[in-house]
Write an enzyme that holds these catalytic residues in place. Structure first.
Site, PDB file in Angstrom:
ATOM      1  N   ARG A  88      -6.584  -0.513  -5.215  1.00 12.11           N
ATOM      2  CA  ARG A  88      -6.866  -1.336  -4.037  1.00 12.11           C
ATOM      3  C   ARG A  88      -8.170  -0.861  -3.418  1.00 12.11           C
ATOM      4  O   ARG A  88      -8.354   0.324  -3.167  1.00 12.11           O
ATOM      5  CB  ARG A  88      -5.737  -1.227  -3.013  1.00 12.11           C
ATOM      6  N   ARG A  97      -7.515  -9.120  -2.327  1.00 10.69           N
ATOM      7  CA  ARG A  97      -7.082  -7.774  -2.691  1.00 10.69           C
ATOM      8  C   ARG A  97      -6.151  -7.840  -3.884  1.00 10.69           C
ATOM      9  O   ARG A  97      -5.454  -8.827  -4.081  1.00 10.69           O
ATOM     10  CB  ARG A  97      -6.419  -7.066  -1.518  1.00 10.69           C
ATOM     11  N   ASP A 100      -1.472  -5.324  -1.483  1.00 10.45           N
ATOM     12  CA  ASP A 100      -1.415  -4.911  -0.083  1.00 10.45           C
ATOM     13  C   ASP A 100       0.050  -4.613   0.230  1.00 10.45           C
ATOM     14  O   ASP A 100       0.928  -5.398  -0.138  1.00 10.45           O
ATOM     15  CB  ASP A 100      -1.933  -6.030   0.818  1.00 10.45           C
ATOM     16  N   ASP A 102       2.427  -3.504   3.516  1.00 16.50           N
ATOM     17  CA  ASP A 102       2.533  -3.255   4.955  1.00 16.50           C
ATOM     18  C   ASP A 102       3.950  -2.815   5.306  1.00 16.50           C
ATOM     19  O   ASP A 102       4.925  -3.397   4.824  1.00 16.50           O
ATOM     20  CB  ASP A 102       2.226  -4.520   5.764  1.00 16.50           C
TER      21      ASP A 102
END
Length: 171
Positions: A88, A97, A100, A102
């Site tokens: 990444r 990207r 990702d 989160d």
């Protein structure tokens, strides 16, 4: 892995470069391989339109339940290490990207530290987060409402569930 120190967290995963399905599957397997963390439920894959920066390819998104003996910062660090292991590159906010990850929630904790806010401060504004999360945690309450209620109330146009195989990441 079990015991009183095990905590439950939810993650959002996404990507739109190269092969995001493969990258997200690899990320989940890396997280699951950590001695203090295991992957629980994983949502189906969803194709979602870009958010924030619109001139880029559609994303693939998913949500995952995580059981961990790490603290919130430790889980974030594990997620960031996993992103780096998968190459990444952070060049542009909300830009394209490969993967990702989160941290959305961590038990019922509210965390406000440099680089870490839990619940994720923008999760309730993002259909690409709420729709997959509602599939695996519809009764999860964030800010006084269930995720199912929030997902039903948000504009989810353009979001398409690709298949219902919730074991896609193990292949």
């Amino acid at each position: 892995m079990s015991g009183p120190s095990e905590r439950r967290a939810f993650l959002s995963l996404g990507g739109n470069l190269d092969d995001p399905r493969r990258a997200m599957a690899s990320a989940l397997r890396l997280l699951d391989a950590d001695s203090k963390t295991r992957v629980g439920a994983v949502s189906s894959l969803y194709r979602t339109p870009p958010w924030g920066k619109l001139d880029q390819p559609d994303f693939l998104n998913a949500a995952a339940e995580i059981r961990t003996k790490r603290d919130p910062r430790g889980l974030l660090d594990l997620c960031l290490d996993t992103e780096r292991a998968l190459k990444r590159v952070r060049e542009e906010r909300w830009g394209p990207r490969i993967v990702d990850i989160d941290v959305l929630t961590f038990d019922d904790l509210a965390v406000h530290e440099a680089g870490l806010e839990v619940p994720h401060p923008r999760m309730l504004d993002r259909a690409f987060v709420l729709v997959p999360l509602a599939e695996i945690a519809p009764e999860l309450v964030v800010a006084g409402m269930t995720i199912a209620e929030r997902a039903a109330a948000i504009d989810s146009s353009g979001i398409v569930r690709l298949d219902s195989d919730r074991e896609w990441w193990r292949a």
